[in-house]
Design a protein around this motif. Structure first.
Motif, PDB file in Angstrom:
ATOM      1  N   ALA A 185      18.137  51.203 -34.259  1.00 37.81           N
ATOM      2  CA  ALA A 185      18.785  49.906 -34.046  1.00 37.81           C
ATOM      3  C   ALA A 185      19.146  49.198 -35.348  1.00 37.81           C
ATOM      4  O   ALA A 185      20.206  48.570 -35.459  1.00 37.81           O
ATOM      5  N   ALA A 186      18.278  49.302 -36.349  1.00 40.43           N
ATOM      6  CA  ALA A 186      18.525  48.605 -37.617  1.00 40.43           C
ATOM      7  C   ALA A 186      19.746  49.145 -38.352  1.00 40.43           C
ATOM      8  O   ALA A 186      20.332  48.451 -39.192  1.00 40.43           O
ATOM      9  N   GLN A 187      20.166  50.376 -38.029  1.00 38.37           N
ATOM     10  CA  GLN A 187      21.301  50.999 -38.717  1.00 38.37           C
ATOM     11  C   GLN A 187      22.637  50.723 -38.032  1.00 38.37           C
ATOM     12  O   GLN A 187      23.695  51.056 -38.580  1.00 38.37           O
ATOM     13  N   LEU A 188      22.600  50.116 -36.852  1.00 36.59           N
ATOM     14  CA  LEU A 188      23.837  49.927 -36.086  1.00 36.59           C
ATOM     15  C   LEU A 188      24.900  49.087 -36.808  1.00 36.59           C
ATOM     16  O   LEU A 188      26.087  49.433 -36.761  1.00 36.59           O
ATOM     17  N   PRO A 189      24.536  47.983 -37.471  1.00 36.76           N
ATOM     18  CA  PRO A 189      25.584  47.233 -38.178  1.00 36.76           C
ATOM     19  C   PRO A 189      26.323  48.081 -39.216  1.00 36.76           C
ATOM     20  O   PRO A 189      27.538  47.953 -39.373  1.00 36.76           O
ATOM     21  N   ARG A 190      25.594  48.970 -39.901  1.00 37.35           N
ATOM     22  CA  ARG A 190      26.225  49.830 -40.906  1.00 37.35           C
ATOM     23  C   ARG A 190      27.152  50.862 -40.263  1.00 37.35           C
ATOM     24  O   ARG A 190      28.080  51.353 -40.906  1.00 37.35           O
ATOM     25  N   SER A 191      26.881  51.187 -39.021  1.00 38.50           N
ATOM     26  CA  SER A 191      27.682  52.213 -38.345  1.00 38.50           C
ATOM     27  C   SER A 191      29.093  51.741 -38.023  1.00 38.50           C
ATOM     28  O   SER A 191      29.960  52.544 -37.671  1.00 38.50           O
ATOM     29  N   LEU A 192      29.343  50.442 -38.139  1.00 43.39           N
ATOM     30  CA  LEU A 192      30.665  49.903 -37.778  1.00 43.39           C
ATOM     31  C   LEU A 192      31.790  50.506 -38.616  1.00 43.39           C
ATOM     32  O   LEU A 192      32.946  50.503 -38.199  1.00 43.39           O
ATOM     33  N   ASP A 193      31.477  51.019 -39.798  1.00 40.88           N
ATOM     34  CA  ASP A 193      32.497  51.647 -40.632  1.00 40.88           C
ATOM     35  C   ASP A 193      32.875  53.041 -40.109  1.00 40.88           C
ATOM     36  O   ASP A 193      33.943  53.559 -40.439  1.00 40.88           O
ATOM     37  N   ASP A 194      31.996  53.613 -39.301  1.00 41.14           N
ATOM     38  CA  ASP A 194      32.190  55.007 -38.884  1.00 41.14           C
ATOM     39  C   ASP A 194      32.520  55.180 -37.407  1.00 41.14           C
ATOM     40  O   ASP A 194      32.929  56.268 -36.990  1.00 41.14           O
ATOM     41  N   VAL A 195      32.299  54.131 -36.605  1.00 41.36           N
ATOM     42  CA  VAL A 195      32.557  54.244 -35.165  1.00 41.36           C
ATOM     43  C   VAL A 195      33.601  53.199 -34.763  1.00 41.36           C
ATOM     44  O   VAL A 195      33.976  52.327 -35.553  1.00 41.36           O
ATOM     45  N   ASP A 196      34.056  53.295 -33.524  1.00 48.31           N
ATOM     46  CA  ASP A 196      35.029  52.316 -33.029  1.00 48.31           C
ATOM     47  C   ASP A 196      34.360  51.023 -32.596  1.00 48.31           C
ATOM     48  O   ASP A 196      34.854  49.928 -32.875  1.00 48.31           O
ATOM     49  N   PHE A 197      33.235  51.174 -31.898  1.00 51.49           N
ATOM     50  CA  PHE A 197      32.486  50.008 -31.416  1.00 51.49           C
ATOM     51  C   PHE A 197      30.997  50.294 -31.597  1.00 51.49           C
ATOM     52  O   PHE A 197      30.585  51.450 -31.657  1.00 51.49           O
ATOM     53  N   ALA A 198      30.215  49.218 -31.661  1.00 53.06           N
ATOM     54  CA  ALA A 198      28.757  49.365 -31.714  1.00 53.06           C
ATOM     55  C   ALA A 198      28.125  48.297 -30.836  1.00 53.06           C
ATOM     56  O   ALA A 198      28.535  47.132 -30.866  1.00 53.06           O
ATOM     57  N   LEU A 199      27.155  48.714 -30.040  1.00 55.02           N
ATOM     58  CA  LEU A 199      26.346  47.775 -29.269  1.00 55.02           C
ATOM     59  C   LEU A 199      25.099  47.483 -30.095  1.00 55.02           C
ATOM     60  O   LEU A 199      24.251  48.355 -30.287  1.00 55.02           O
TER      61      LEU A 199
END
Length: 267
Positions: A185-199
Protein backbone atom coordinates in the motif's frame (compact mmCIF):
# COMPACT_ATOMS: atom_id res chain seq x y z
CA UNK A 1 20.31 7.75 74.71
CA UNK A 2 18.38 10.91 73.89
CA UNK A 3 19.73 10.82 70.34
CA UNK A 4 18.09 7.49 69.51
CA UNK A 5 14.57 8.83 68.88
CA UNK A 6 16.02 11.52 66.64
CA UNK A 7 18.07 8.99 64.66
CA UNK A 8 15.04 6.72 64.26
CA UNK A 9 12.92 9.63 63.05
CA UNK A 10 15.67 10.63 60.63
CA UNK A 11 15.85 7.10 59.22
CA UNK A 12 12.06 6.97 58.85
CA UNK A 13 12.11 10.34 57.08
CA UNK A 14 14.84 9.20 54.67
CA UNK A 15 13.02 5.97 53.90
CA UNK A 16 9.80 7.90 53.30
CA UNK A 17 11.54 10.23 50.89
CA UNK A 18 13.08 7.31 49.00
CA UNK A 19 9.69 5.58 48.83
CA UNK A 20 8.00 8.75 47.60
CA UNK A 21 10.70 9.26 44.99
CA UNK A 22 10.28 5.69 43.74
CA UNK A 23 6.52 6.03 43.66
CA UNK A 24 6.84 9.30 41.79
CA UNK A 25 9.13 7.66 39.25
CA UNK A 26 6.67 4.80 38.72
CA UNK A 27 3.78 7.21 38.25
CA UNK A 28 5.86 9.32 35.86
CA UNK A 29 6.63 6.23 33.83
CA UNK A 30 2.93 5.43 33.63
CA UNK A 31 2.36 8.91 32.25
CA UNK A 32 4.34 8.16 29.08
CA UNK A 33 2.12 7.02 26.21
CA UNK A 34 3.76 5.59 23.10
CA UNK A 35 1.44 5.74 20.09
CA UNK A 36 2.25 4.16 16.74
CA UNK A 37 0.73 5.44 13.50
CA UNK A 38 1.41 5.36 9.79
CA UNK A 39 3.11 8.49 8.50
CA UNK A 40 0.58 10.97 7.16
CA UNK A 41 -2.82 12.20 8.36
CA UNK A 42 -3.25 9.87 11.34
CA UNK A 43 0.14 10.89 12.72
CA UNK A 44 -0.79 14.51 12.05
CA UNK A 45 -4.07 14.09 13.93
CA UNK A 46 -2.17 12.80 16.94
CA UNK A 47 0.54 15.45 16.75
CA UNK A 48 -1.83 18.40 16.27
CA UNK A 49 -4.90 17.28 18.19
CA UNK A 50 -4.37 14.38 20.57
CA UNK A 51 -0.90 15.10 21.93
CA UNK A 52 -1.68 18.66 23.17
CA UNK A 53 -4.78 17.40 25.01
CA UNK A 54 -2.89 14.59 26.70
CA UNK A 55 0.02 16.84 27.60
CA UNK A 56 -2.39 19.13 29.46
CA UNK A 57 -3.29 16.09 31.57
CA UNK A 58 0.37 15.53 32.42
CA UNK A 59 1.24 12.85 29.88
CA UNK A 60 4.34 12.70 27.76
CA UNK A 61 3.39 11.45 24.31
CA UNK A 62 5.87 9.61 22.11
CA UNK A 63 4.70 9.28 18.51
CA UNK A 64 6.29 6.45 16.53
CA UNK A 65 5.69 6.50 12.77
CA UNK A 66 5.56 3.38 10.62
CA UNK A 67 5.73 2.97 6.86
CA UNK A 68 3.81 -0.28 6.48
CA UNK A 69 0.76 -2.13 7.79
CA UNK A 70 2.69 -4.92 9.53
CA UNK A 71 4.95 -3.36 12.14
CA UNK A 72 2.37 -1.27 14.08
CA UNK A 73 0.58 -4.39 15.33
CA UNK A 74 3.84 -6.26 15.93
CA UNK A 75 5.05 -3.35 18.08
CA UNK A 76 1.76 -3.21 19.98
CA UNK A 77 1.75 -6.93 20.72
CA UNK A 78 5.37 -6.95 21.94
CA UNK A 79 4.86 -3.86 24.12
CA UNK A 80 7.06 -1.42 22.20
CA UNK A 81 4.07 0.90 21.90
CA UNK A 82 0.87 1.33 23.95
CA UNK A 83 -1.63 2.01 21.16
CA UNK A 84 -1.74 2.32 17.40
CA UNK A 85 -3.77 4.17 14.80
CA UNK A 86 -3.64 2.82 11.26
CA UNK A 87 -6.07 -0.07 10.75
CA UNK A 88 -9.76 -0.47 10.07
CA UNK A 89 -12.05 -2.87 11.90
CA UNK A 90 -11.93 -5.52 9.18
CA UNK A 91 -8.12 -5.46 9.04
CA UNK A 92 -7.91 -5.71 12.84
CA UNK A 93 -10.33 -8.64 13.03
CA UNK A 94 -8.47 -10.43 10.25
CA UNK A 95 -5.11 -9.83 11.98
CA UNK A 96 -6.40 -11.14 15.31
CA UNK A 97 -7.77 -14.27 13.67
CA UNK A 98 -4.62 -15.03 11.69
CA UNK A 99 -2.10 -14.24 14.41
CA UNK A 100 -4.03 -15.28 17.56
CA UNK A 101 -3.29 -12.05 19.43
CA UNK A 102 -5.38 -10.17 21.97
CA UNK A 103 -5.97 -6.65 20.63
CA UNK A 104 -9.04 -4.41 20.87
CA UNK A 105 -10.30 -1.48 18.83
CA UNK A 106 -11.60 0.98 21.41
CA UNK A 107 -12.90 3.89 19.34
CA UNK A 108 -13.37 4.73 15.63
CA UNK A 109 -11.64 7.91 14.47
CA UNK A 110 -12.05 10.32 11.53
CA UNK A 111 -10.96 8.41 8.46
CA UNK A 112 -9.73 9.42 5.03
CA UNK A 113 -11.38 7.40 2.22
CA UNK A 114 -9.59 5.24 -0.33
CA UNK A 115 -9.49 6.97 -3.70
CA UNK A 116 -8.87 6.31 -7.38
CA UNK A 117 -6.03 8.51 -8.63
CA UNK A 118 -4.25 8.98 -11.95
CA UNK A 119 -1.54 11.14 -13.49
CA UNK A 120 -2.60 10.17 -17.02
CA UNK A 121 -6.39 10.25 -17.06
CA UNK A 122 -9.22 12.46 -15.84
CA UNK A 123 -12.11 10.05 -15.91
CA UNK A 124 -13.09 6.39 -15.71
CA UNK A 125 -14.44 6.86 -19.24
CA UNK A 126 -10.82 6.70 -20.39
CA UNK A 127 -10.45 3.09 -19.22
CA UNK A 128 -9.69 0.94 -22.26
CA UNK A 129 -8.51 -2.59 -22.98
CA UNK A 130 -5.31 -3.39 -21.12
CA UNK A 131 -5.58 -0.48 -18.70
CA UNK A 132 -3.27 -0.96 -15.69
CA UNK A 133 -4.71 -0.38 -12.22
CA UNK A 134 -2.58 -0.81 -9.09
CA UNK A 135 -4.12 -1.56 -5.72
CA UNK A 136 -3.11 -2.73 -2.22
CA UNK A 137 -1.83 -6.27 -1.89
CA UNK A 138 -2.84 -6.99 1.72
CA UNK A 139 -5.96 -9.22 1.73
CA UNK A 140 -8.35 -6.77 3.39
CA UNK A 141 -7.52 -3.71 1.31
CA UNK A 142 -7.24 -5.73 -1.89
CA UNK A 143 -10.80 -6.97 -1.35
CA UNK A 144 -11.84 -3.39 -0.59
CA UNK A 145 -10.28 -2.14 -3.85
CA UNK A 146 -11.80 -4.94 -5.93
CA UNK A 147 -15.17 -4.02 -4.47
CA UNK A 148 -14.65 -0.46 -5.70
CA UNK A 149 -13.74 -1.69 -9.20
CA UNK A 150 -16.95 -3.70 -9.22
CA UNK A 151 -18.95 -0.61 -8.21
CA UNK A 152 -17.29 1.27 -11.06
CA UNK A 153 -18.59 -1.41 -13.42
CA UNK A 154 -15.10 -2.46 -14.52
CA UNK A 155 -15.17 -6.03 -13.18
CA UNK A 156 -17.61 -8.52 -11.69
CA UNK A 157 -16.92 -10.79 -8.75
CA UNK A 158 -18.46 -14.25 -8.57
CA UNK A 159 -21.92 -14.42 -6.97
CA UNK A 160 -21.67 -14.87 -3.24
CA UNK A 161 -18.05 -13.72 -3.08
CA UNK A 162 -17.20 -12.27 0.32
CA UNK A 163 -16.50 -8.63 -0.54
CA UNK A 164 -14.43 -8.38 2.65
CA UNK A 165 -12.07 -11.17 1.57
CA UNK A 166 -12.36 -11.22 -2.22
CA UNK A 167 -9.23 -11.73 -4.33
CA UNK A 168 -8.37 -11.73 -8.01
CA UNK A 169 -9.46 -15.38 -8.12
CA UNK A 170 -13.04 -14.19 -7.50
CA UNK A 171 -13.17 -12.06 -10.67
CA UNK A 172 -15.57 -13.67 -13.14
CA UNK A 173 -15.85 -10.84 -15.65
CA UNK A 174 -13.17 -8.42 -16.82
CA UNK A 175 -14.46 -7.23 -20.19
CA UNK A 176 -11.71 -4.66 -20.78
CA UNK A 177 -8.99 -7.07 -19.69
CA UNK A 178 -7.80 -4.65 -17.03
CA UNK A 179 -4.36 -5.53 -15.73
CA UNK A 180 -4.54 -5.50 -11.94
CA UNK A 181 -1.22 -4.75 -10.23
CA UNK A 182 -1.23 -5.55 -6.49
CA UNK A 183 1.55 -3.98 -4.41
CA UNK A 184 2.38 -2.81 -0.91
CA UNK A 185 0.00 0.00 0.00
CA UNK A 186 2.79 2.46 0.83
CA UNK A 187 4.18 2.12 -2.72
CA UNK A 188 0.91 2.90 -4.52
CA UNK A 189 1.45 6.68 -4.87
CA UNK A 190 4.79 6.00 -6.59
CA UNK A 191 3.11 3.58 -8.97
CA UNK A 192 1.16 6.42 -10.61
CA UNK A 193 4.07 6.97 -13.01
CA UNK A 194 3.82 3.38 -14.25
CA UNK A 195 0.10 2.57 -14.25
CA UNK A 196 -3.03 4.23 -15.61
CA UNK A 197 -4.90 4.38 -12.31
CA UNK A 198 -4.18 3.51 -8.68
CA UNK A 199 -6.55 2.77 -5.83
CA UNK A 200 -4.70 4.32 -2.90
CA UNK A 201 -5.41 4.18 0.81
CA UNK A 202 -6.19 7.71 1.91
CA UNK A 203 -3.43 8.01 4.49
CA UNK A 204 -0.74 7.14 1.97
CA UNK A 205 -2.30 9.37 -0.69
CA UNK A 206 -2.17 12.41 1.59
CA UNK A 207 1.28 11.53 2.94
CA UNK A 208 2.58 11.53 -0.64
CA UNK A 209 1.19 15.01 -1.34
CA UNK A 210 -2.03 14.01 -3.10
CA UNK A 211 -5.24 15.75 -2.08
CA UNK A 212 -8.71 14.28 -1.77
CA UNK A 213 -9.79 16.71 -4.47
CA UNK A 214 -7.25 15.12 -6.85
CA UNK A 215 -9.10 11.79 -6.77
CA UNK A 216 -11.15 10.75 -9.78
CA UNK A 217 -13.44 8.90 -7.42
CA UNK A 218 -13.58 8.51 -3.63
CA UNK A 219 -14.88 5.53 -1.71
CA UNK A 220 -18.13 5.84 0.21
CA UNK A 221 -16.37 4.31 3.21
CA UNK A 222 -18.50 1.73 5.03
CA UNK A 223 -18.37 1.33 8.80
CA UNK A 224 -16.09 -1.70 8.72
CA UNK A 225 -13.37 0.33 6.95
CA UNK A 226 -13.29 3.15 9.50
CA UNK A 227 -9.92 3.41 11.29
CA UNK A 228 -9.90 2.42 14.97
CA UNK A 229 -7.64 3.32 17.89
CA UNK A 230 -6.26 -0.06 18.94
CA UNK A 231 -4.76 -1.22 22.26
CA UNK A 232 -3.87 -4.48 23.95
CA UNK A 233 -7.05 -5.96 25.39
CA UNK A 234 -5.41 -6.19 28.82
CA UNK A 235 -5.00 -2.38 28.78
CA UNK A 236 -8.46 -1.35 27.57
CA UNK A 237 -9.75 -0.39 31.04
CA UNK A 238 -6.62 1.50 32.08
CA UNK A 239 -6.75 5.26 32.72
CA UNK A 240 -4.44 6.14 29.82
CA UNK A 241 -6.81 4.44 27.36
CA UNK A 242 -9.78 6.34 28.79
CA UNK A 243 -7.81 9.57 28.42
CA UNK A 244 -6.96 8.67 24.82
CA UNK A 245 -10.63 8.00 24.05
CA UNK A 246 -11.66 11.26 25.73
CA UNK A 247 -9.13 13.15 23.62
CA UNK A 248 -10.55 11.70 20.38
CA UNK A 249 -14.07 12.59 21.55
CA UNK A 250 -13.17 16.11 22.63
CA UNK A 251 -14.58 19.29 21.15
CA UNK A 252 -11.04 20.52 20.45
CA UNK A 253 -10.24 17.48 18.32
CA UNK A 254 -13.56 17.69 16.48
CA UNK A 255 -12.85 21.33 15.61
CA UNK A 256 -9.37 20.38 14.36
CA UNK A 257 -10.89 17.82 11.97
CA UNK A 258 -13.34 20.40 10.61
CA UNK A 259 -10.55 22.92 10.18
CA UNK A 260 -7.63 20.88 8.84
CA UNK A 261 -8.95 17.48 7.71
CA UNK A 262 -11.85 18.35 5.44
CA UNK A 263 -13.33 15.38 3.61
CA UNK A 264 -12.51 12.89 6.37
CA UNK A 265 -15.36 10.61 7.34
CA UNK A 266 -16.41 11.13 10.95
CA UNK A 267 -17.57 8.04 12.84
Amino acid sequence: MKKKPFVILLIILILSLISAACEGTIQAEKKVIRIGATAGPYSDQIRKGIQPILEKKGYKVELIEFNDYIQPNVALVNGSIDANVFQNTTYLENYIQENHVDLTGVIPIPTVPMGLYSKKHDSLKEVKEGTKISLPNDPVNEARALGMLQKFGLIKLKPGADVLHASEKDITENPKKIEIVPMEAAQLPRSLDDVDFALINGNYAIASGLKLGDAINLEQTPKNYIIVLTVRTSDKEKPFVKDLVDAYRSKEFDELIDREFKGFIKP
